[in-house]
Design a protein around this motif. Structure first.
Motif, PDB file in Angstrom:
ATOM      1  N   PRO A  59       0.838  -1.201   0.000  1.00  0.00           N
ATOM      2  CA  PRO A  59       0.000   0.000   0.000  1.00  0.00           C
ATOM      3  C   PRO A  59       0.871   1.249   0.000  1.00  0.00           C
ATOM      4  CG  PRO A  59      -0.373  -1.336   1.979  1.00  0.00           C
ATOM      5  CD  PRO A  59       0.674  -2.004   1.171  1.00  0.00           C
ATOM      6  N   THR A  60       0.335   2.305  -0.560  1.00  0.00           N
ATOM      7  CA  THR A  60       1.075   3.565  -0.598  1.00  0.00           C
ATOM      8  C   THR A  60       1.070   4.196   0.784  1.00  0.00           C
ATOM      9  OG1 THR A  60      -0.862   4.901  -1.110  1.00  0.00           O
ATOM     10  CG2 THR A  60       0.345   3.950  -2.993  1.00  0.00           C
ATOM     11  N   ALA A  61       1.941   5.156   0.990  1.00  0.00           N
ATOM     12  CA  ALA A  61       1.991   5.872   2.265  1.00  0.00           C
ATOM     13  C   ALA A  61       0.661   6.571   2.530  1.00  0.00           C
ATOM     14  CB  ALA A  61       3.141   6.878   2.254  1.00  0.00           C
ATOM     15  N   ASN A  62       0.032   7.111   1.490  1.00  0.00           N
ATOM     16  CA  ASN A  62      -1.262   7.771   1.661  1.00  0.00           C
ATOM     17  C   ASN A  62      -2.337   6.783   2.113  1.00  0.00           C
ATOM     18  OD1 ASN A  62      -0.106  10.158   0.874  1.00  0.00           O
ATOM     19  ND2 ASN A  62      -1.139  10.268  -1.093  1.00  0.00           N
ATOM     20  N   GLN A  63      -2.312   5.551   1.597  1.00  0.00           N
ATOM     21  CA  GLN A  63      -3.288   4.547   1.997  1.00  0.00           C
ATOM     22  C   GLN A  63      -3.096   4.131   3.454  1.00  0.00           C
ATOM     23  OE1 GLN A  63      -2.424   1.664  -1.063  1.00  0.00           O
ATOM     24  NE2 GLN A  63      -4.266   2.194  -2.205  1.00  0.00           N
ATOM     25  N   LEU A  64      -1.881   4.189   3.946  1.00  0.00           N
ATOM     26  CA  LEU A  64      -1.590   3.784   5.316  1.00  0.00           C
ATOM     27  C   LEU A  64      -1.751   4.902   6.334  1.00  0.00           C
ATOM     28  CD1 LEU A  64       1.552   1.570   4.677  1.00  0.00           C
ATOM     29  CD2 LEU A  64      -0.762   0.803   5.226  1.00  0.00           C
ATOM     30  N   ALA A  65      -1.834   6.149   5.893  1.00  0.00           N
ATOM     31  CA  ALA A  65      -1.914   7.294   6.806  1.00  0.00           C
ATOM     32  C   ALA A  65      -3.300   7.333   7.461  1.00  0.00           C
ATOM     33  CB  ALA A  65      -1.656   8.592   6.047  1.00  0.00           C
ATOM     34  N   PRO A  66      -3.377   7.185   8.795  1.00  0.00           N
ATOM     35  CA  PRO A  66      -4.686   7.096   9.436  1.00  0.00           C
ATOM     36  C   PRO A  66      -5.464   8.406   9.486  1.00  0.00           C
ATOM     37  CG  PRO A  66      -2.947   7.077  11.078  1.00  0.00           C
ATOM     38  CD  PRO A  66      -2.279   7.031   9.728  1.00  0.00           C
ATOM     39  N   PHE A  67      -4.785   9.550   9.383  1.00  0.00           N
ATOM     40  CA  PHE A  67      -5.467  10.839   9.506  1.00  0.00           C
ATOM     41  C   PHE A  67      -5.541  11.590   8.178  1.00  0.00           C
ATOM     42  CE2 PHE A  67      -3.188  10.024  13.537  1.00  0.00           C
ATOM     43  CZ  PHE A  67      -4.305   9.712  14.303  1.00  0.00           C
ATOM     44  N   GLY A  68      -5.080  10.987   7.097  1.00  0.00           N
ATOM     45  CA  GLY A  68      -5.046  11.651   5.807  1.00  0.00           C
ATOM     46  C   GLY A  68      -3.627  12.011   5.438  1.00  0.00           C
ATOM     47  N   TYR A  69      -3.484  12.975   4.525  1.00  0.00           N
ATOM     48  CA  TYR A  69      -2.155  13.298   4.007  1.00  0.00           C
ATOM     49  C   TYR A  69      -2.123  14.718   3.453  1.00  0.00           C
ATOM     50  CZ  TYR A  69      -4.844  11.644   0.028  1.00  0.00           C
ATOM     51  OH  TYR A  69      -5.833  11.449  -0.894  1.00  0.00           O
ATOM     52  N   ALA A  70      -0.906  15.259   3.412  1.00  0.00           N
ATOM     53  CA  ALA A  70      -0.705  16.583   2.816  1.00  0.00           C
ATOM     54  C   ALA A  70      -1.032  16.481   1.333  1.00  0.00           C
ATOM     55  CB  ALA A  70       0.726  17.047   3.022  1.00  0.00           C
ATOM     56  N   ALA A  71      -1.777  17.452   0.841  1.00  0.00           N
ATOM     57  CA  ALA A  71      -2.254  17.407  -0.541  1.00  0.00           C
ATOM     58  C   ALA A  71      -1.451  18.339  -1.431  1.00  0.00           C
ATOM     59  CB  ALA A  71      -3.719  17.793  -0.592  1.00  0.00           C
ATOM     60  N   THR A  72      -1.362  17.962  -2.680  1.00  0.00           N
ATOM     61  CA  THR A  72      -0.715  18.816  -3.672  1.00  0.00           C
ATOM     62  C   THR A  72      -1.744  19.529  -4.534  1.00  0.00           C
ATOM     63  OG1 THR A  72      -0.548  16.930  -5.169  1.00  0.00           O
ATOM     64  CG2 THR A  72       1.355  17.385  -3.771  1.00  0.00           C
ATOM     65  N   LYS A  73      -2.990  19.058  -4.475  1.00  0.00           N
ATOM     66  CA  LYS A  73      -4.050  19.698  -5.268  1.00  0.00           C
ATOM     67  C   LYS A  73      -4.624  20.881  -4.505  1.00  0.00           C
ATOM     68  CE  LYS A  73      -8.115  17.214  -3.693  1.00  0.00           C
ATOM     69  NZ  LYS A  73      -9.389  16.707  -4.102  1.00  0.00           N
ATOM     70  N   GLY A  74      -5.432  21.666  -5.180  1.00  0.00           N
ATOM     71  CA  GLY A  74      -6.076  22.813  -4.548  1.00  0.00           C
ATOM     72  C   GLY A  74      -7.091  22.378  -3.507  1.00  0.00           C
TER      73      GLY A  74
END
Length: 130
Positions: free
Chosen positions: A47-62
């Protein structure tokens, strides 16, 4: 006449392919998040780091919206999979709340300096079964 036979053959082939995929999953008794999780576990790749992050992730989109937190802020209401630009202490973070069913958590787990602020996550109506 050949065009009609070709069209009928295409329709029959598409119909058979739909019937074949309809039986790909026989048991949908588990919840949607558990079903997704079972696919992640069964996948051959990690799984990707984003899939494993329990609280979400820093976004690059607007961001979908922007929120400014002050020292008196006690909570932040978000929708699961919502991307929010959070301004706090003169700094900004764009965060996607991909929480996989988590209802609430301290924002300080994500953004240092936000002690005392609780994030309340509601399910995204676009992703609810029904």
């Amino acid at each position: 006449m050949k065009a009609n036979i070709s069209k009928i053959s295409l329709i029959v082939a598409l119909g058979l392919s739909v019937i074949g995929t309809a039986h790909a999953h026989e048991d949908y008794s588990e919840g949607a998040s558990l079903h997704w999780l079972s696919h992640v576990v069964e996948s051959k790749s990690s799984p990707t780091a984003n899939q494993l992050a329990p609280f979400g992730y820093a976004a690059t989109k607007g961001a979908d919206r922007e929120v400014t937190l002050t020292s008196t802020s006690k909570y932040l209401n978000v929708t699961r999979l919502e991307t929010v630009k959070i301004n706090v202490g003169g700094k900004s973070v764009v965060w996607t709340f991909d929480t996989l069913g988590l209802a609430a958590f301290p924002l300080a787990k994500v953004i240092p300096g936000t002690d005392g602020v609780t994030v309340y996550v509601t399910e995204n109506p676009s992703y609810q079964g029904g």
